[in-house]
Design a protein around this motif. Structure first.
Motif, PDB file in Angstrom:
ATOM      1  N   SER A   1       0.975  -1.157   0.017  1.00  0.00           N
ATOM      2  CA  SER A   1      -0.037  -0.100   0.186  1.00  0.00           C
ATOM      3  C   SER A   1       0.806   1.303   0.100  1.00  0.00           C
ATOM      4  CB  SER A   1      -0.790  -0.082   1.254  1.00  0.00           C
ATOM      5  OG  SER A   1      -0.134   0.040   2.425  1.00  0.00           O
TER       6      SER A   1
ATOM      7  N   ILE B   1       3.199   5.854  -5.872  1.00  0.00           N
ATOM      8  CA  ILE B   1       3.056   5.718  -7.409  1.00  0.00           C
ATOM      9  C   ILE B   1       1.861   6.678  -7.499  1.00  0.00           C
ATOM     10  CG2 ILE B   1       1.801   4.376  -9.288  1.00  0.00           C
ATOM     11  CD1 ILE B   1       3.621   2.118  -8.223  1.00  0.00           C
ATOM     12  N   ILE B   2       0.699   6.825  -6.730  1.00  0.00           N
ATOM     13  CA  ILE B   2      -0.183   7.696  -7.075  1.00  0.00           C
ATOM     14  C   ILE B   2       0.367   9.379  -6.775  1.00  0.00           C
ATOM     15  CG2 ILE B   2      -2.400   8.659  -5.960  1.00  0.00           C
ATOM     16  CD1 ILE B   2      -3.225   5.771  -5.512  1.00  0.00           C
ATOM     17  N   PHE B   3       1.083   9.553  -5.905  1.00  0.00           N
ATOM     18  CA  PHE B   3       1.793  10.768  -5.620  1.00  0.00           C
ATOM     19  C   PHE B   3       2.526  11.453  -6.849  1.00  0.00           C
ATOM     20  CE2 PHE B   3       5.321  13.501  -4.188  1.00  0.00           C
ATOM     21  CZ  PHE B   3       4.432  14.504  -3.715  1.00  0.00           C
TER      22      PHE B   3
ATOM     23  N   LYS C   1       1.928   1.945  -3.469  1.00  0.00           N
ATOM     24  CA  LYS C   1       0.699   2.349  -4.336  1.00  0.00           C
ATOM     25  C   LYS C   1       0.616   3.938  -3.903  1.00  0.00           C
ATOM     26  CE  LYS C   1      -2.138  -1.510  -4.361  1.00  0.00           C
ATOM     27  NZ  LYS C   1      -3.639  -2.167  -4.195  1.00  0.00           N
ATOM     28  N   GLY C   2       0.704   4.343  -2.810  1.00  0.00           N
ATOM     29  CA  GLY C   2       0.600   5.732  -2.448  1.00  0.00           C
ATOM     30  C   GLY C   2       1.898   6.625  -3.191  1.00  0.00           C
TER      31      GLY C   2
ATOM     32  N   ALA D   1       2.218  10.324  -9.911  1.00  0.00           N
ATOM     33  CA  ALA D   1       1.332  10.556 -11.019  1.00  0.00           C
ATOM     34  C   ALA D   1       0.737  11.767 -10.810  1.00  0.00           C
ATOM     35  CB  ALA D   1       0.309   9.259 -10.908  1.00  0.00           C
ATOM     36  N   ILE D   2       0.449  12.193  -9.377  1.00  0.00           N
ATOM     37  CA  ILE D   2      -0.280  13.478  -9.661  1.00  0.00           C
ATOM     38  C   ILE D   2       0.770  14.561  -9.741  1.00  0.00           C
ATOM     39  CG2 ILE D   2      -1.158  15.187  -7.600  1.00  0.00           C
ATOM     40  CD1 ILE D   2      -2.492  12.726  -6.546  1.00  0.00           C
TER      41      ILE D   2
END
Length: 92
Positions: free
Chosen positions: A6, A12-14, A9-10, A16-17
């Protein structure tokens, strides 16, 4: 063992943003150009433009106003961001 997944994932999301905002910023600069709002308004309504004899700064970016206030605001943003990160980070 699921916690590191997890955390990845955090990140990767950050990431991407951040990439999305960088792309949007570059596209906005390409669309609007290096003119400020005053120059664009003057051109739109047909007013004579004022010639500025000042330098363009670093990469065409100059700060107007009180530089100390910008430094203080930036420092506050960095401190608040660091405090939020320290408070809500996941322990590994």
């Amino acid at each position: 063992m699921e916690q590191p997944q997890s955390n990845k994932k955090g990140i990767i999301i950050f990431g991407a943003i951040v990439v999305i905002f960088l792309v949007l910023s570059v596209l906005t600069y390409i669309i609007t150009g290096d003119k400020g709002i005053e120059e664009r308004f003057s051109n739109a309504v047909g007013l004579p433009s004022e010639s500025e004899s000042g330098d363009n700064g670093i990469f065409g970016f100059t700060l107007e106003g009180n530089h100390l206030s910008y430094v203080i605001i930036l420092a506050l943003i960095l401190v608040v961001t660091a405090l939020i990160y320290l408070k809500f980070r996941e322990s590994t």
